[in-house]
Design an enzyme around this catalytic site. Sequence first.
Site, short mmCIF file in Angstrom:
data_model
loop_
_atom_site.label_atom_id
_atom_site.label_comp_id
_atom_site.label_asym_id
_atom_site.label_seq_id
_atom_site.Cartn_x
_atom_site.Cartn_y
_atom_site.Cartn_z
N GLU A 267 36.35 -5.63 6.79
CA GLU A 267 36.67 -7.04 6.58
C GLU A 267 35.38 -7.86 6.71
O GLU A 267 34.64 -7.70 7.69
CB GLU A 267 37.74 -7.49 7.60
CG GLU A 267 37.95 -8.97 7.73
CD GLU A 267 38.32 -9.67 6.43
OE1 GLU A 267 39.25 -9.24 5.73
OE2 GLU A 267 37.65 -10.67 6.11
N ALA B 183 55.86 -18.25 0.86
CA ALA B 183 57.28 -17.92 0.73
C ALA B 183 57.43 -16.53 0.12
O ALA B 183 56.69 -16.16 -0.80
CB ALA B 183 57.96 -18.95 -0.17
N ARG C 87 51.52 -18.55 7.53
CA ARG C 87 50.67 -17.39 7.22
C ARG C 87 50.00 -16.80 8.46
O ARG C 87 49.98 -15.59 8.64
CB ARG C 87 49.57 -17.81 6.23
CG ARG C 87 50.04 -17.96 4.83
CD ARG C 87 48.92 -18.54 4.00
NE ARG C 87 49.32 -18.66 2.62
CZ ARG C 87 49.03 -17.77 1.67
NH1 ARG C 87 48.34 -16.71 1.96
NH2 ARG C 87 49.45 -17.95 0.44
N ARG D 49 47.44 -28.84 -0.05
CA ARG D 49 48.36 -28.12 0.83
C ARG D 49 48.43 -28.85 2.16
O ARG D 49 47.40 -29.31 2.66
CB ARG D 49 47.86 -26.70 1.10
CG ARG D 49 47.75 -25.89 -0.15
CD ARG D 49 47.04 -24.59 0.15
NE ARG D 49 47.97 -23.48 0.14
CZ ARG D 49 47.62 -22.20 0.16
NH1 ARG D 49 46.36 -21.88 0.27
NH2 ARG D 49 48.52 -21.25 0.12
N ASP E 265 45.68 -9.25 -4.66
CA ASP E 265 44.99 -10.27 -5.47
C ASP E 265 43.73 -9.72 -6.15
O ASP E 265 43.33 -10.22 -7.20
CB ASP E 265 44.61 -11.47 -4.60
CG ASP E 265 45.71 -12.54 -4.58
OD1 ASP E 265 46.86 -12.21 -4.92
OD2 ASP E 265 45.41 -13.69 -4.20
N ALA F 97 52.02 -12.94 -3.23
CA ALA F 97 52.00 -12.08 -2.05
C ALA F 97 53.10 -11.02 -2.13
O ALA F 97 52.92 -9.89 -1.63
CB ALA F 97 52.16 -12.92 -0.79
C1 LIG Z 1 48.19 -22.59 -3.11
C2 LIG Z 1 48.74 -21.20 -3.02
C3 LIG Z 1 50.05 -20.99 -2.62
C4 LIG Z 1 50.59 -19.69 -2.60
N1 LIG Z 1 51.89 -19.53 -2.25
C5 LIG Z 1 52.45 -18.31 -2.32
C6 LIG Z 1 53.84 -18.12 -2.01
O1 LIG Z 1 54.53 -19.06 -1.61
N2 LIG Z 1 54.36 -16.87 -2.15
C7 LIG Z 1 53.60 -15.79 -2.54
O2 LIG Z 1 54.13 -14.68 -2.65
N3 LIG Z 1 52.28 -15.93 -2.81
C8 LIG Z 1 51.69 -17.16 -2.72
N4 LIG Z 1 50.37 -17.30 -2.99
C9 LIG Z 1 49.58 -16.09 -3.33
C10 LIG Z 1 49.18 -15.32 -2.07
O3 LIG Z 1 48.54 -16.22 -1.19
C11 LIG Z 1 48.23 -14.18 -2.41
O4 LIG Z 1 48.78 -13.39 -3.43
C12 LIG Z 1 47.96 -13.28 -1.19
O5 LIG Z 1 47.63 -14.02 -0.04
C13 LIG Z 1 46.82 -12.32 -1.52
O6 LIG Z 1 46.58 -11.47 -0.42
P1 LIG Z 1 45.39 -10.40 -0.48
O7 LIG Z 1 45.40 -9.73 0.84
O8 LIG Z 1 45.48 -9.58 -1.71
O9 LIG Z 1 44.07 -11.29 -0.64
P2 LIG Z 1 43.42 -12.29 0.42
O10 LIG Z 1 44.44 -12.98 1.22
O11 LIG Z 1 42.45 -13.13 -0.35
O12 LIG Z 1 42.62 -11.34 1.41
C14 LIG Z 1 41.40 -10.73 1.05
C15 LIG Z 1 40.67 -10.32 2.32
O13 LIG Z 1 39.48 -9.63 1.93
C16 LIG Z 1 38.36 -10.16 2.62
N5 LIG Z 1 37.22 -9.99 1.72
C17 LIG Z 1 36.94 -10.68 0.59
N6 LIG Z 1 35.82 -10.21 0.00
C18 LIG Z 1 35.39 -9.18 0.78
C19 LIG Z 1 34.28 -8.31 0.71
N7 LIG Z 1 33.39 -8.38 -0.33
N8 LIG Z 1 34.11 -7.36 1.66
C20 LIG Z 1 35.02 -7.25 2.69
N9 LIG Z 1 36.08 -8.09 2.82
C21 LIG Z 1 36.27 -9.03 1.87
C22 LIG Z 1 38.72 -11.60 2.90
O14 LIG Z 1 38.00 -12.14 4.00
C23 LIG Z 1 40.23 -11.50 3.17
O15 LIG Z 1 40.49 -11.23 4.52
C24 LIG Z 1 49.79 -18.57 -2.98
C25 LIG Z 1 48.46 -18.77 -3.35
C26 LIG Z 1 47.92 -20.07 -3.36
C27 LIG Z 1 46.48 -20.24 -3.77
#
Ligand SMILES: Cc1cc2nc3c(=O)[nH]c(=O)nc-3n(C[C@H](O)[C@H](O)[C@H](O)COP(=O)(O)OP(=O)(O)OC[C@H]3O[C@@H](n4cnc5c(N)ncnc54)[C@H](O)[C@@H]3O)c2cc1C
Length: 436
Positions: free
Chosen positions: A39, A52, A131, A214, A325, A338
């Site tokens: 991380e 949500a 979150r 937000r 993502d 998510a």
């Molecule tokens: C405004 C908004 C509202 C949303 N509302 C919803 C909702 O209501 N329901 C829903 O299902 N989804 C929602 N989403 C989408 C949801 O937030 C994401 O799909 C989800 O949080 C993605 O999770 P993730 O773990 O894939 O990525 P992230 O949460 O981005 O986590 C990535 C992690 O990797 C780390 N990282 C990044 N680059 C590196 C690197 N090079 N080396 C090591 N570590 C790294 C970061 O620090 C982070 O901890 C919303 C998104 C937004 C923008």
Amino acid sequence: MASATSPKPFDIAIIGGGISGLTLAIALLQHNIPLTIYESAHTFGEIGAGVAFGPNAALAMKLISPKIHDAFEKCKTANQWPSQAGSWFTARVGDARKADKDGLVREGKKVGDALFDVHFGSDRGRGGVYRAHFLDELVKEIPEGVAKFGKKLVNMSRVEDGSGDVECHFADGTKARHNAVIGCDGIKSATREWLLGKDDPAAKAVFSGKYAYRGLIPMDDAVNLLGEEVARNSQMFFGYHGHLLTFPIEKGKTMNVVAFNSCPEWKNPQWVITTSKEDMNADYASWGPHVQKIIRAMQKPDIWALFYHLPCSTFYKGRICLLGDAAHATTPHQGAGAGMCLEDSLIMSVLLKEATSLEDVERAFKAYDEVRRPRSQKNVVTSLEAGTLYDFELEGDDLDKIEPNFRGRMKWIWDIDLDEEIERAKKIYHGGAAKI
Ligand SMILES: Cc1cc2nc3c(=O)[nH]c(=O)nc-3n(C[C@H](O)[C@H](O)[C@H](O)COP(=O)(O)OP(=O)(O)OC[C@H]3O[C@@H](n4cnc5c(N)ncnc54)[C@H](O)[C@@H]3O)c2cc1C
């Protein structure tokens, strides 16, 4: 052959410890798969906002691990009124410009009045979480020593010894060798850029034309401003080139707000910027009393530029794979980003559970790609479209067209048969024909 008690003969680097990285890690650890989470931040953390989860996400959690589902159950908040329990959103017009000379937006309905409800239609569970609290619960399930912090992935290379292993290069100058890498590093994924190549237009996220404010409002304040029904249950206010949604979190103590607006391009290299209260108020100056009150009650006017990934041709190459993502960042207009991450973690963990050799890992990645890419990329496309629907850009401001579109568009996401998806993935993995 690996048993439930002997570790698998391969190890995995998970890059990123967000919802994707943590749920994947919890899932893989219960199948005794050795792994390390890298991380970039110095601790696990999420932004202070709501997220949500729909019925598909709730089911995915149940199927991945009771630990994840318990974390969700502990944090989740649904609509507070039993009569609204099955409603995703109550749709209303928020923008005063839609009203006719008699002040009506539809027969007998004024700006801010309830028009119709979009119902989930299944009882798999759902709910909004704060979150940071949800992440804290997930983190409790990660054993000491599994995560390494301050490890920002900047590059990868294949080890030149015929093993097919991957070396991860970090910003602090250190390297780590693993049999396979799963990039869960989010929308700005370094893993994705490496895997697709910098010149691929899909390597980097593109601006969606929308941004969002937000905010969180203490529920007592929200009730004072909006009344019990509006404050305590999920609402969606439509408008011209923008919309606003609210839902309760923290067991009803807080109302989560996301207010959307449009701009043609995003030039700032930062995707989250602070603006002034005046600019935020100006964005909703032509909206009705509900929206104006909500906007005025939001204290911290941060703007989030909304980016998304163009579809890429693969989620994996060799023993490097994308998840969450990093694979399919989406706009949030279907509240399903998510949820897709959780479905990814489910399918990936089911397949890696089957794997007993290094070759099997690549076969697992192939099957995962085949099952997960079409569905998650469809979510990206339909989510963009949903944003235009709520913003009077898809069906114009014709509520008779907007209503059936809104009611019908989530079924394929919420009602997915995840057991069937698991079977399909296993069949592909074991070399059977894929059923589409
Ligand atoms: C405004 C908004 C509202 C949303 N509302 C919803 C909702 O209501 N329901 C829903 O299902 N989804 C929602 N989403 C989408 C949801 O937030 C994401 O799909 C989800 O949080 C993605 O999770 P993730 O773990 O894939 O990525 P992230 O949460 O981005 O986590 C990535 C992690 O990797 C780390 N990282 C990044 N680059 C590196 C690197 N090079 N080396 C090591 N570590 C790294 C970061 O620090 C982070 O901890 C919303 C998104 C937004 C923008």
